[in-house]
Motif scaffolding. Structure first.
Motif, PDB file in Angstrom:
ATOM      1  N   SER A  65       0.815  -1.203   0.000  1.00  0.00           N
ATOM      2  CA  SER A  65       0.000   0.000   0.000  1.00  0.00           C
ATOM      3  C   SER A  65       0.853   1.259   0.000  1.00  0.00           C
ATOM      4  O   SER A  65       2.066   1.216   0.202  1.00  0.00           O
ATOM      5  CB  SER A  65      -0.883   0.010   1.259  1.00  0.00           C
ATOM      6  N   THR A  66       0.192   2.371  -0.230  1.00  0.00           N
ATOM      7  CA  THR A  66       0.678   3.684   0.187  1.00  0.00           C
ATOM      8  C   THR A  66      -0.482   4.339   0.933  1.00  0.00           C
ATOM      9  O   THR A  66      -1.619   3.881   0.866  1.00  0.00           O
ATOM     10  CB  THR A  66       1.110   4.570  -1.000  1.00  0.00           C
ATOM     11  N   ILE A  67      -0.172   5.401   1.664  1.00  0.00           N
ATOM     12  CA  ILE A  67      -1.225   6.175   2.322  1.00  0.00           C
ATOM     13  C   ILE A  67      -1.817   7.121   1.282  1.00  0.00           C
ATOM     14  O   ILE A  67      -1.080   7.758   0.529  1.00  0.00           O
ATOM     15  CB  ILE A  67      -0.655   7.002   3.493  1.00  0.00           C
ATOM     16  N   VAL A  68      -3.124   7.207   1.250  1.00  0.00           N
ATOM     17  CA  VAL A  68      -3.782   8.144   0.344  1.00  0.00           C
ATOM     18  C   VAL A  68      -4.767   9.006   1.139  1.00  0.00           C
ATOM     19  O   VAL A  68      -5.094   8.693   2.288  1.00  0.00           O
ATOM     20  CB  VAL A  68      -4.525   7.422  -0.807  1.00  0.00           C
ATOM     21  N   MET A  69      -5.216  10.088   0.517  1.00  0.00           N
ATOM     22  CA  MET A  69      -6.192  10.963   1.161  1.00  0.00           C
ATOM     23  C   MET A  69      -7.562  10.734   0.528  1.00  0.00           C
ATOM     24  O   MET A  69      -7.746  10.956  -0.674  1.00  0.00           O
ATOM     25  CB  MET A  69      -5.798  12.432   1.031  1.00  0.00           C
ATOM     26  N   TYR A  70      -8.496  10.258   1.328  1.00  0.00           N
ATOM     27  CA  TYR A  70      -9.887  10.116   0.906  1.00  0.00           C
ATOM     28  C   TYR A  70     -10.609  11.426   1.232  1.00  0.00           C
ATOM     29  O   TYR A  70     -10.400  11.995   2.307  1.00  0.00           O
ATOM     30  CB  TYR A  70     -10.563   8.968   1.664  1.00  0.00           C
ATOM     31  N   TYR A  71     -11.475  11.889   0.344  1.00  0.00           N
ATOM     32  CA  TYR A  71     -12.195  13.126   0.648  1.00  0.00           C
ATOM     33  C   TYR A  71     -13.619  13.068   0.111  1.00  0.00           C
ATOM     34  O   TYR A  71     -13.904  12.432  -0.904  1.00  0.00           O
ATOM     35  CB  TYR A  71     -11.447  14.356   0.121  1.00  0.00           C
ATOM     36  N   ARG A  84     -18.344  20.365  -2.271  1.00  0.00           N
ATOM     37  CA  ARG A  84     -19.319  21.185  -3.003  1.00  0.00           C
ATOM     38  C   ARG A  84     -20.130  22.050  -2.038  1.00  0.00           C
ATOM     39  O   ARG A  84     -20.415  23.225  -2.318  1.00  0.00           O
ATOM     40  CB  ARG A  84     -20.258  20.284  -3.804  1.00  0.00           C
ATOM     41  N   GLU A  85     -20.486  21.473  -0.930  1.00  0.00           N
ATOM     42  CA  GLU A  85     -21.320  22.158   0.067  1.00  0.00           C
ATOM     43  C   GLU A  85     -20.688  23.470   0.541  1.00  0.00           C
ATOM     44  O   GLU A  85     -21.391  24.457   0.784  1.00  0.00           O
ATOM     45  CB  GLU A  85     -21.551  21.211   1.247  1.00  0.00           C
ATOM     46  N   VAL A  86     -19.346  23.491   0.683  1.00  0.00           N
ATOM     47  CA  VAL A  86     -18.673  24.687   1.214  1.00  0.00           C
ATOM     48  C   VAL A  86     -17.986  25.496   0.115  1.00  0.00           C
ATOM     49  O   VAL A  86     -17.203  26.402   0.410  1.00  0.00           O
ATOM     50  CB  VAL A  86     -17.666  24.306   2.313  1.00  0.00           C
ATOM     51  N   GLY A  87     -18.268  25.150  -1.135  1.00  0.00           N
ATOM     52  CA  GLY A  87     -17.738  25.940  -2.233  1.00  0.00           C
ATOM     53  C   GLY A  87     -16.342  25.568  -2.691  1.00  0.00           C
ATOM     54  O   GLY A  87     -15.690  26.335  -3.426  1.00  0.00           O
ATOM     55  N   LYS A  89     -12.737  25.249   6.197  1.00  0.00           N
ATOM     56  CA  LYS A  89     -14.032  25.452   5.556  1.00  0.00           C
ATOM     57  C   LYS A  89     -14.957  24.260   5.770  1.00  0.00           C
ATOM     58  O   LYS A  89     -16.180  24.408   5.878  1.00  0.00           O
ATOM     59  CB  LYS A  89     -13.846  25.690   4.055  1.00  0.00           C
ATOM     60  N   LEU A  90     -14.379  23.073   5.829  1.00  0.00           N
ATOM     61  CA  LEU A  90     -15.167  21.844   5.916  1.00  0.00           C
ATOM     62  C   LEU A  90     -15.626  21.517   7.327  1.00  0.00           C
ATOM     63  O   LEU A  90     -16.564  20.740   7.516  1.00  0.00           O
ATOM     64  CB  LEU A  90     -14.354  20.676   5.353  1.00  0.00           C
ATOM     65  N   THR A  91     -14.952  22.082   8.331  1.00  0.00           N
ATOM     66  CA  THR A  91     -15.278  21.770   9.721  1.00  0.00           C
ATOM     67  C   THR A  91     -16.563  22.485  10.143  1.00  0.00           C
ATOM     68  O   THR A  91     -16.718  23.691   9.931  1.00  0.00           O
ATOM     69  CB  THR A  91     -14.125  22.192  10.653  1.00  0.00           C
ATOM     70  N   LYS A 106     -15.467   2.257  -1.024  1.00  0.00           N
ATOM     71  CA  LYS A 106     -16.288   2.266  -2.236  1.00  0.00           C
ATOM     72  C   LYS A 106     -17.643   1.602  -1.987  1.00  0.00           C
ATOM     73  O   LYS A 106     -18.688   2.068  -2.469  1.00  0.00           O
ATOM     74  CB  LYS A 106     -15.536   1.558  -3.359  1.00  0.00           C
ATOM     75  N   LYS A 107     -17.633   0.518  -1.233  1.00  0.00           N
ATOM     76  CA  LYS A 107     -18.870  -0.204  -0.964  1.00  0.00           C
ATOM     77  C   LYS A 107     -19.742   0.502   0.072  1.00  0.00           C
ATOM     78  O   LYS A 107     -20.972   0.402   0.029  1.00  0.00           O
ATOM     79  CB  LYS A 107     -18.550  -1.623  -0.481  1.00  0.00           C
ATOM     80  N   GLU A 108     -19.112   1.202   1.013  1.00  0.00           N
ATOM     81  CA  GLU A 108     -19.845   1.715   2.177  1.00  0.00           C
ATOM     82  C   GLU A 108     -20.276   3.174   2.050  1.00  0.00           C
ATOM     83  O   GLU A 108     -21.278   3.572   2.657  1.00  0.00           O
ATOM     84  CB  GLU A 108     -18.982   1.556   3.437  1.00  0.00           C
ATOM     85  N   ALA A 109     -19.527   3.990   1.310  1.00  0.00           N
ATOM     86  CA  ALA A 109     -19.835   5.420   1.251  1.00  0.00           C
ATOM     87  C   ALA A 109     -21.129   5.667   0.477  1.00  0.00           C
ATOM     88  O   ALA A 109     -21.305   5.148  -0.626  1.00  0.00           O
ATOM     89  CB  ALA A 109     -18.673   6.177   0.613  1.00  0.00           C
ATOM     90  N   LYS A 110     -22.005   6.466   1.059  1.00  0.00           N
ATOM     91  CA  LYS A 110     -23.267   6.827   0.408  1.00  0.00           C
ATOM     92  C   LYS A 110     -23.167   8.193  -0.271  1.00  0.00           C
ATOM     93  O   LYS A 110     -24.190   8.775  -0.631  1.00  0.00           O
ATOM     94  CB  LYS A 110     -24.407   6.842   1.442  1.00  0.00           C
ATOM     95  N   PHE A 111     -21.972   8.694  -0.430  1.00  0.00           N
ATOM     96  CA  PHE A 111     -21.757  10.001  -1.036  1.00  0.00           C
ATOM     97  C   PHE A 111     -20.649   9.899  -2.075  1.00  0.00           C
ATOM     98  O   PHE A 111     -19.933   8.889  -2.148  1.00  0.00           O
ATOM     99  CB  PHE A 111     -21.388  11.044   0.033  1.00  0.00           C
ATOM    100  N   ASP A 112     -20.526  10.919  -2.866  1.00  0.00           N
ATOM    101  CA  ASP A 112     -19.475  10.994  -3.881  1.00  0.00           C
ATOM    102  C   ASP A 112     -18.145  11.270  -3.189  1.00  0.00           C
ATOM    103  O   ASP A 112     -18.023  12.245  -2.436  1.00  0.00           O
ATOM    104  CB  ASP A 112     -19.822  12.129  -4.857  1.00  0.00           C
TER     105      ASP A 112
END
Length: 421
Positions: free
Chosen positions: A145-151, A157-160, A179-181, A276-282
């Motif tokens: 593996s490598t470490i990646v950033m999931y977002y 989109r919600e915060v522009g 902005k996201l907090t 991928k299987k669990e997230a209900k959002f983009d």
């Protein structure tokens, strides 16, 4: 000879013919770890069953043994107690410890044919770094593996924020996280239990520093760049207020992300398929942000060959490992888990090419290999790593300053590594 005797002789000969392959059977025991989400034991069991269909003369007992540290302890305990074990998947960074204990043999001493040697040269060089010591290959990549950033693109989109432009620098990540907090959601989480040294190593790399020497005999925890990296991690919670202060749990972070409790998380690419299987959002996946340079340590598990094995067992173990690491299996394993395809050839399979075209995040960890370095590993690796983990948590919880904590960890490492210089 009567017809009855002829039939009896033929029957006896048939029985002998049936018995001889059974006598030639080889039985192998393999311990292996799981350190990410998803039903991966079922995936491993399925691969082993498929192997045995094509190799009925080799029986493989695949034994799930917990996380990486649990697996090392259990496998070595089995060897010491006389239980047979011929191979294992263990931490790629366990190599010095396994060499010190004289329980493994290098693959480069076992392979003999041109085909076997070509196989040993077929993996990504960045994934071979942890398993290669003193010019010999002691560990072969498997679940890497490598470490990646999931977002969370919806949160962006919600915060522009542009959902297709994840932060590329430390400053950009802190600004986006602010902005996201909001109530009930943090901007970013970096896990600090389980494998805190791994996340910290990524920050150090990004600040232009490798934490250890290539020969495993020196560490650089008290370097100014190392201290600055840990200070940035602490500041995300205490100064920027975009991450929980104190510790963030490795084992529950994926759930926190898919449940919307954090908009960004740093985690192993081995969690990709579960997200991928669990997230209900983009959601998106990005390389880790840079300070002076981009970068991540590699991670995960390698195959090792134990010393206490007969020639027949070692030959069978090599057959099994070659089968498990073949491009087609590496491609299926990557799709099932999110782990990196361990060879360039795995990404040339039709299976993985099609999957990556449909799901581009599957390529992020592979592409990050060009910026990756070997995962932190030294002689006395367990105790050196424990000292570093303690320092990280002391700094993040406020028990010590990053500078004081890392100086203590460096002094501990120098004491432990002095005999190896």
């Amino acid at each position: 000879m009567t017809m009855q005797r002829v039939r009896a002789a033929a029957f006896a000969a048939a029985l002998a013919g049936m018995a001889s392959p059974a006598m030639a059977d080889v039985e192998l025991s393999m311990y292996y770890p799981i350190a990410v989400g998803g039903p991966l034991t079922q995936v491993v069991d399925g691969m082993v069953n498929e192997f045995q269909k094509g190799h009925p003369d080799i029986k493989v007992n695949a034994i799930y043994a917990g996380n990486y540290d649990d697996t090392r302890v259990r496998a070595l305990s089995a060897l010491k107690s006389g239980e047979p074990a011929q191979l294992s998947v263990m931490f790629s960074i366990d190599v010095y410890d396994l060499m010190e204990q004289d329980v493994i043999v290098p693959f480069s001493d076992v392979v003999s044919t041109a085909e076997e040697k070509a196989w040993l040269d077929s993996f990504y060089p960045g994934l071979m770094a942890n398993g290669t010591v003193d010019g010999k290959v002691w560990g072969v990549p498997f679940q890497r593996s490598t470490i990646v950033m999931y977002y969370n693109k919806d949160a962006f989109r919600e915060v522009g924020l542009d959902p297709n432009q994840p932060p590329k620098t430390w400053d950009e990540m802190a600004a986006a996280a602010k902005k996201l907090t909001k109530d009930g959601r943090w901007g970013v989480m970096i896990p600090s239990t389980g494998y805190p040294y791994w996340m910290y190593q990524a920050l150090a790399i990004q600040n232009g520093l490798e934490l250890m020497s290539g020969d495993g005999t020196k560490t650089f925890f008290d370097d100014p760049a190392a201290i600055e990296a840990l200070q940035y991690w602490r500041d995300l919670g205490t100064k920027h207020k975009v991450m929980p202060e104190g510790t963030v749990e490795w084992g529950t972070l994926r759930q926190a992300f898919v449940q919307g409790q954090t908009a960004m998380m740093w985690h192993s690419t081995g969690n990709l398929t579960a997200v991928k299987k669990e997230a209900k959002f983009d959601f998106g996946v990005a390389m880790l942000p840079a300070k002076k340079r981009p970068g991540s340590p590699t991670g995960g598990g390698n195959f090792y060959l134990f010393k206490k094995a007969t020639d027949a067992e070692r030959k069978a173990a090599l057959t099994f490992i070659r089968w498990m690491t073949a491009p087609e299996r590496a491609a299926e394993w990557s799709k099932a888990t999110g782990y990196v395809g361990i060879s360039p050839a795995s990404y040339e399979t039709e299976s993985l090419k099609k999957y990556a075209a449909e799901f581009p995040p599957a390529l992020v960890a592979r592409d990050q290999l060009q910026h990756a370095v070997a995962e932190f590993s030294t002689y006395e690796t367990g105790r050196v790593r424990e000292g570093l983990n303690n320092a990280i948590q002391a700094a993040l919880t406020g028990r010590q300053t990053p500078e004081a904590a890392l100086k203590d960890a460096q002094a501990n490492a120098e004491r432990l590594l002095k005999p190896f210089r």
